[in-house]
Each structure stands twice: as structure tokens, then as C-alpha cells.
Write a protein that holds these residues in place. Structure first.
Motif, mmCIF file in Angstrom:
data_model
loop_
_atom_site.group_PDB
_atom_site.id
_atom_site.type_symbol
_atom_site.label_atom_id
_atom_site.label_comp_id
_atom_site.label_asym_id
_atom_site.label_seq_id
_atom_site.Cartn_x
_atom_site.Cartn_y
_atom_site.Cartn_z
ATOM 1 N N ARG A 37 0.834 -1.207 0.000
ATOM 2 C CA ARG A 37 0.000 0.000 0.000
ATOM 3 C C ARG A 37 0.868 1.255 0.000
ATOM 4 N N LYS A 41 0.952 3.993 -2.998
ATOM 5 C CA LYS A 41 0.704 5.405 -2.698
ATOM 6 C C LYS A 41 1.836 6.278 -3.246
ATOM 7 N N THR A 45 1.600 9.152 -6.216
ATOM 8 C CA THR A 45 2.112 10.505 -6.013
ATOM 9 C C THR A 45 3.058 10.895 -7.146
#
Length: 191
Positions: A37, A41, A45
Motif C-alpha cells: 500500500r 501510494k 504521487t
């Protein structure tokens, strides 16, 4: 006596803190899932930053398309639409506004209207946080409007408000701002 009391208080506080501590222990699968995760993420980004840089470059070069997936009408009603038939584009000074909330028909053949015009009075501002506002006037056979685009820093998700000069039927399009060569819109018949 006071020293004995202080030592007892410190000893009891230390014991109660130790007696009440609890620690969550994660399995290997839970740790791996958490790491995945975190990685996902970070990748999102990075992709958002790349897409933002591409969107800013497209705005500066006056060669962009906002593919809208959401329309917000004058009184706040919202419609979710297909992004390949609902868009605003600009190529140098040629602007196209296409709004097609229906599934076919209409004056443009794809469920709505398509208007073209010449863009002028083009302005782009960046605030201290990096958010961009882009505005232009569009004049043509079927359109006389002010177009205001808002692009938050770090994403290519933008919103555009079209304010007609002759009436108050403003509409806001929300979607993704892309360089024109990466866009996959279908332009209907214009006025």
C-alpha cells in the motif's frame, strides 16, 4: 519521609505503565500488504506529479484538452458523463467546447452541442501554493463566453467554468487536463 514517598510514587508509576502496555504484532502477510500500500501510494504521487507537469506544459503551450467526466449545471445539478464526448480544448487560439450529456442525437450528433471560437485575452496565474488559474475569452458563431480553468497543484484533475456573456447559463466541467496528443475525444458537428 518525603523522599520515601517520592520513590514509592515513581516506582508505582513505572509499574503501572509496564503493566498496561500492549503491543500489536503484525503477521508477515499484514506487513507485506502495508508495504505494498505504501509503495502504491508513492507511485500514485509520482504519477500525479508527472501528470501535473504535463498539464502545466500543455497550458503554457496552449495545446490542451480537458476531458470532462462530470458536469455541474447552474443550479448545482450534477451529471456524470463520458469523457470522450464532453470536453474543452484549445489549440493556439482555436477553442472548442463540447457538452454532450445525452447518448446520441442533438445538434452535434453525439448528444449535445459543439461550439468553436477564437480564444483571446488568455491569462495564467500560479498562486503561492502552486495552484493554477487559467482564463480566456472565447468568441465564435455559437459562443461568447469567459472560460475559467482551475488546476490544483500536484494533479491533472481540473475544473472549467464556462460563463456565457449573453445569459447566466454557466456550466462547470470537471475532469482531467491532458496534452492534446494524449487525448481521445470525439468531436461532433459544430455550429
Amino acid at each position: 519521609m518525603n523522599r520515601l514517598f517520592v520513590m514509592m510514587a515513581v516506582l508505582l508509576a513505572g509499574m503501572s505503565a509496564y503493566a498496561q502496555s500492549e503491543k500489536r504484532i503484525y503477521t508477515k502477510a499484514e506487513r507485506k500488504s502495508a508495504e505494498e500500500r505504501k509503495f502504491q501510494k508513492r507511485m500514485e504521487t509520482v504519477m500525479d506529479s508527472i501528470n501535473y507537469a504535463d498539464a502545466v506544459k500543455a497550458l503554457e503551450e496552449l495545446d490542451f484538452v480537458l476531458e470532462a467526466d462530470r458536469l455541474v449545471f447552474k443550479r448545482g445539478e450534477t451529471a456524470f458523463v463520458t469523457s470522450n464526448t464532453n470536453f474543452i480544448s484549445l489549440s493556439d487560439d482555436n477553442a472548442v467546447v463540447q457538452i454532450a450529456p445525452f447518448n446520441g442525437g442533438g445538434p452535434n450528433g453525439v448528444g449535445g452541442i459543439t461550439v468553436e471560437g477564437r480564444a483571446s485575452n488568455i491569462k495564467m496565474k500560479t498562486d503561492k501554493k502552486g495552484n493554477i488559474t487559467f482564463s480566456m475569452s472565447v468568441m465564435g458563431a455559437g459562443i461568447s463566453a469567459t472560460v475559467d480553468l482551475s488546476l490544483p497543484k500536484g494533479t491533472n484533475r481540473a475544473s472549467v467554468t464556462v460563463n456565457p456573456n449573453l445569459n447566466s447559463n454557466r456550466i462547470t466541467l470537471g475532469g482531467y487536463l491532458l496534452p492534446k496528443e494524449r487525448s481521445s475525444v470525439f468531436k461532433g458537428t459544430s455550429f
